[in-house]
Write an enzyme that holds these catalytic residues in place. Structure first.
Site, PDB file in Angstrom:
ATOM      1  N   GLU A 132       1.762  -1.780  13.310  1.00 15.99           N
ATOM      2  CA  GLU A 132       1.775  -3.244  13.390  1.00 15.99           C
ATOM      3  C   GLU A 132       2.189  -3.752  14.767  1.00 15.99           C
ATOM      4  O   GLU A 132       2.339  -4.958  14.963  1.00 15.99           O
ATOM      5  CB  GLU A 132       2.701  -3.802  12.304  1.00 15.99           C
ATOM      6  CG  GLU A 132       2.123  -3.578  10.912  1.00 15.99           C
ATOM      7  CD  GLU A 132       3.109  -3.841   9.789  1.00 15.99           C
ATOM      8  OE1 GLU A 132       2.672  -3.894   8.625  1.00 15.99           O
ATOM      9  OE2 GLU A 132       4.321  -3.970  10.077  1.00 15.99           O
ATOM     10  N   TRP A 154       0.833  -1.211   0.000  1.00 11.30           N
ATOM     11  CA  TRP A 154       0.000   0.000   0.000  1.00 11.30           C
ATOM     12  C   TRP A 154       0.863   1.255   0.000  1.00 11.30           C
ATOM     13  O   TRP A 154       0.368   2.360  -0.222  1.00 11.30           O
ATOM     14  CB  TRP A 154      -0.962  -0.004   1.194  1.00 11.30           C
ATOM     15  CG  TRP A 154      -0.293   0.108   2.538  1.00 11.30           C
ATOM     16  CD1 TRP A 154       0.435  -0.852   3.185  1.00 11.30           C
ATOM     17  CD2 TRP A 154      -0.301   1.239   3.426  1.00 11.30           C
ATOM     18  NE1 TRP A 154       0.882  -0.398   4.399  1.00 11.30           N
ATOM     19  CE2 TRP A 154       0.447   0.888   4.582  1.00 11.30           C
ATOM     20  CE3 TRP A 154      -0.870   2.510   3.365  1.00 11.30           C
ATOM     21  CZ2 TRP A 154       0.653   1.759   5.648  1.00 11.30           C
ATOM     22  CZ3 TRP A 154      -0.679   3.377   4.434  1.00 11.30           C
ATOM     23  CH2 TRP A 154       0.077   3.006   5.558  1.00 11.30           C
ATOM     24  N   ASP A 155       2.159   1.096   0.225  1.00 13.77           N
ATOM     25  CA  ASP A 155       3.085   2.232   0.187  1.00 13.77           C
ATOM     26  C   ASP A 155       2.952   3.005  -1.125  1.00 13.77           C
ATOM     27  O   ASP A 155       3.082   4.234  -1.157  1.00 13.77           O
ATOM     28  CB  ASP A 155       4.536   1.746   0.274  1.00 13.77           C
ATOM     29  CG  ASP A 155       4.810   0.828   1.451  1.00 13.77           C
ATOM     30  OD1 ASP A 155       3.857   0.267   2.008  1.00 13.77           O
ATOM     31  OD2 ASP A 155       5.987   0.660   1.796  1.00 13.77           O
ATOM     32  N   LYS A 169       4.429   1.776  16.214  1.00 16.84           N
ATOM     33  CA  LYS A 169       5.491   1.591  15.217  1.00 16.84           C
ATOM     34  C   LYS A 169       5.497   2.734  14.205  1.00 16.84           C
ATOM     35  O   LYS A 169       6.544   3.197  13.780  1.00 16.84           O
ATOM     36  CB  LYS A 169       5.286   0.252  14.505  1.00 16.84           C
ATOM     37  CG  LYS A 169       6.353  -0.096  13.488  1.00 16.84           C
ATOM     38  CD  LYS A 169       6.020  -1.410  12.782  1.00 16.84           C
ATOM     39  CE  LYS A 169       7.090  -1.770  11.764  1.00 16.84           C
ATOM     40  NZ  LYS A 169       6.701  -2.948  10.962  1.00 16.84           N
ATOM     41  N   GLN A 170       4.311   3.149  13.799  1.00 17.12           N
ATOM     42  CA  GLN A 170       4.210   4.220  12.813  1.00 17.12           C
ATOM     43  C   GLN A 170       2.869   4.927  12.964  1.00 17.12           C
ATOM     44  O   GLN A 170       1.966   4.446  13.627  1.00 17.12           O
ATOM     45  CB  GLN A 170       4.346   3.686  11.399  1.00 17.12           C
ATOM     46  CG  GLN A 170       3.138   2.920  10.884  1.00 17.12           C
ATOM     47  CD  GLN A 170       3.345   2.414   9.470  1.00 17.12           C
ATOM     48  OE1 GLN A 170       4.040   1.454   9.233  1.00 17.12           O
ATOM     49  NE2 GLN A 170       2.730   3.082   8.518  1.00 17.12           N
TER      50      GLN A 170
END
Length: 767
Positions: free
Chosen positions: A489, A358-359, A601-602
């Site tokens: 994640e 999906w990046d 994580k993000q």
């Protein structure tokens, strides 16, 4: 090893001094590519110490059978892997009877590598004393042609410094290669034919299972003191998967021997007869000659930089970082072929299988829309449309019906091939990013035609998925989405991830709106699509019901959206209070401990605020940013860029600059201690966004470009170009003013801090 060995430079990546501990990291950082193929910066000659050898061809992959301890229904049968392709760069060298190997030389001095990003070539030079006492100086240059994108060129010079020397060059092609990340230690290539003609060698091999045919080729010329010796190979050795030529020359002290090697790949994706195609492209390269090929390479990169360069005045490390990112993006994908896409490691390593994530939609499309012709971004959208049937199959395997589409988390050909269950089955937010990219493309380019032609069918499949994936909660009297993993994640199998729920609602609403618009403005397309997918008013109303009643977890006390149900039940120790010895937690903690922690994580909630900025107030952004940033460990490469953009919106410029440096120099400074596995290509597009959308504040509103320019105190100024609806706008920002120069025939109205400015073609406008 502390990675601080890359020299600051505006246009080049430079390493000085030979250190065996940095070899694998440098192999990643100095990688080269041309969109059709790429390779790590492995040594051409023998190297007997640790190395990660890798050459890769766009679109060539292998379905490596999934390896899991416990098979679950719906599990992907394989993990698609970009293949380590046959090695064409190899040139073994003997000097006075001894193999040249930097690992066994008595001394190696003045070792230097340079990746010249301005001109698109990689060089290496060194002086070495062999065990036999011979001193040599070597100078090697290598590049992958942008014009003839099936070829690469190596020029390898050796000067005999202290004595007469017999130099033996042994250029070879080797198809006996393996992947470091193979699940079952299988070989992926089946050699078909080895052949040679004059100074040309060919190895044709076929991939097992996928049956791609690739001819790997080489053509060699040997020179002394720049004079072509017109040598033929004195010996040729070959087996079923390798061919090697041998050339010998005698050098006087101070003389220079050179081998020029043309190599590369012709593939069955593009040719019926790969062998004759290889012969043809070799001849084209020979007709140009080495010097002209170099000139053509410089010219091709000059054209790319004319449009995509970002200049930064007063901060060399920041300048080097953004150019490295832009360079790697262009090496990885140039938009020529809609069958191709952008892997998170590009051509720099094997991690993530070289597949599409999906990046591409969330991070890469904005870069390609603004720095290329809009057809490039349209090709990236078409890639998903071409895989729509597979996405419907993927959803059906998980129990969804009626044409619901779940696009894969990881893919080469449209099939899901990720082999971690919490991502394969649960990280469904990827569907929303694909829908958002369709919206984003129309918003930026003004080209609506993609939606009635292709995009609407994709949106309908995605909307059907969200409609079925939502569950009505009688307890809440709202629709909920259970058992998901968000972009963060470090939390698996959670309920009501805010980002996922918001995307689901938005996708349903947006698709509903586009169906109405296409019905009104493109009735023939509407009729064709409606008949094909069998959509009814009652189905649309049921979508609306789910969208209008979607549940979003929220804390009245903190006035923030909750990342998911129960987030505040965690032990909320902020990152600032976490001992540094515990970082990075993904290398220090058990997975169980990570999942129970509050650490992110993000960007997750903040990813939603980035996509849908205009649907939230600045005050809401500030509250959510300040809360979630304090728990974010940024152990995903995709995290710092989003935080940099939002810190800039909130005038937290020191923080925005720190995040920018982290994202732009993630690999150069090896923040995550993993660069030897390859570079983070897709997050590099986020670096571009952090300058253009973060510091530049560029947004598209009501078909016009808006800017809210800001500048880090560390910079004197910066500039970038935007291709907006086929007009090129150059933006220059310093501490006093913002300047605009327009290339085009028509004037353009832009807005700076909401004030309109008319920019006339080829005239300077200042705000």
């Amino acid at each position: 090893m502390n990675q601080d060995y890359i020299q600051p430079n505006n246009w080049s990546i430079i390493e000085e001094g030979f250190d065996v501990d940095s070899v694998k990291s440098s192999e990643s950082l100095f990688s080269i590519g041309n969109g059709a193929m790429g390779q790590r910066a492995n040594f051409e000659e023998t190297y007997s110490n640790e190395t990660f050898q890798g050459s890769y061809i766009a679109g060539i992959y292998y379905p490596d059978k999934t390896k899991v301890g416990w098979w679950k229904n719906g599990y992907p049968e394989y993990f698609a892997k970009v293949l380590n392709a046959p090695n064409w760069i190899g040139i073994n060298i003997e000097i006075n009877g001894e193999i040249l190997d930097l690992n066994t030389c008595k001394t190696v001095k003045n070792f230097r590598r340079e990746l010249n990003m301005k001109e698109g070539w990689y060089s290496r030079s060194f002086e070495a004393t062999l065990q036999n006492g011979t001193e040599i100086a070597a100078n090697i240059r290598r590049f992958l042609s942008l014009d003839l994108d099936e070829i690469g060129v190596i020029k390898y010079d050796i000067t005999s410094v202290n004595t007469d020397s017999k130099i033996v060059f042994k250029p070879y092609i080797d198809a006996g290669v393996t992947n470091e990340d193979a699940n079952w230690d299988e070989k992926f290539w089946e050699p078909i034919q080895v052949s040679h003609f004059g100074n040309q060698g060919f190895v044709t091999a076929r991939t097992f299972k996928t049956n791609f045919i690739v001819t790997t080729f080489m053509q060699n010329q040997v020179f002394i003191n720049e004079k072509n010796q017109q040598l033929s190979p004195e010996k040729i050795t070959e087996n079923s998967e390798k061919i090697e030529f041998i050339y010998s020359v005698n050098l006087g002290k101070g003389a220079k021997a050179t081998i020029q090697k043309i190599g590369g790949y012709t593939v069955s994706l593009n040719h019926e007869n790969t062998l004759s195609a290889a012969e043809n492209v070799i001849q084209k390269a020979l007709d140009f000659g080495y010097d002209q090929l170099v000139e053509n390479q410089i010219e091709a990169w000059t054209k790319i930089w004319e449009m995509s360069d970002i200049t930064i005045d007063g901060d060399i490390k920041a300048q080097q970082g953004i150019r490295f990112n832009i360079f790697q993006l262009n090496q990885t994908y140039l938009g020529k072929d809609s069958r191709l896409n952008i892997g998170p490691k590009g051509f720099t390593g094997e991690k993530y299988g070289g597949s599409t994530y999906w990046d591409t939609e969330a991070y890469c499309i904005p870069f390609y829309m603004a720095t290329k012709d809009q057809q490039v971004a349209r090709n990236l959208l078409a890639y998903r449309f071409n895989h729509l049937d597979k996405a419907i199959e993927n959803a059906a395997k998980l129990g969804f019906t009626n044409g619901a589409a779940l696009f894969p988390m990881v893919t080469m050909n449209g099939e899901e091939c990720h082999n971690e269950w919490e991502i394969t089955f649960e990280e469904i937010h990827r569907n929303g990013a694909i829908a958002f990219a369709i919206f984003n493309y129309h918003r930026f380019t003004g080209d609506y035609s993609y939606i009635p032609e292709k995009g609407l069918e994709v949106l309908i499949g995605i909307a059907r998925f969200w409609h079925q994936r939502a569950t009505f909660s009688t307890e809440k009297n709202q629709y909920v989405i259970l058992g998901v993993t968000g972009p963060n994640e470090y939390e698996n199998n959670v309920n009501n991830n805010f980002y996922t729920n918001y995307l689901a609602k938005w996708c349903l609403d947006y698709t509903f709106e586009q169906i109405q618009k296409v019905a009104l403005e493109f009735p023939l397309d509407h009729k064709r699509i409606s008949e094909k997918v069998n959509i009814s008013d009652s189905e649309l109303q049921s979508w609306k019901k789910v969208a209008d009643n979607m549940y979003f977890p929220y804390s009245e006390k903190l006035q923030i959206y909750l990342q998911q149900d129960g987030f505040l039940d965690k032990e909320l120790v902020r990152v600032a209070d976490l001992e540094k010895s515990q970082r990075p937690i993904n290398q220090k903690w058990s997975w169980d401990r990570i999942l129970r922690s509050p650490y992110i994580k993000q960007a997750d909630v903040l990813q939603c605020f980035y996509f849908f900025e205009n649907q939230f107030s600045k005050e809401e952004l500030q509250r959510n940013f300040e809360f979630y940033e304090s728990f974010t460990v940024h152990e995903s490469s995709l995290s710092p860029c989003v935080h940099s953009i939002q810190a800039a919106v909130l005038d937290k410029m020191d923080m925005a600059y720190t995040f920018y440096l982290r994202t732009s120099r993630l690999d150069l400074d090896d923040y995550n201690k993993e660069v030897e596995e390859g570079c983070h290509i897709t997050s590099m597009a986020g670096t571009w966004m952090s300058i253009v959308e973060g510091f530049g504040g560029m947004r598209v509103k009501n078909d016009a470009l808006h800017f809210s320019p800001k500048i880090p105190k560390e910079w004197n100024g910066y500039s970038f170009k935007i291709n907006f609806r086929n007009q090129i706008l150059k933006v220059e920002i310093n501490h006093q003013e913002t300047k605009f120069i327009l290339e085009g025939s028509d004037s353009m109205e832009v807005f700076v801090n909401e004030k309109p400015i008319l920019v006339a073609p080829n005239h300077l406008a200042t705000a």
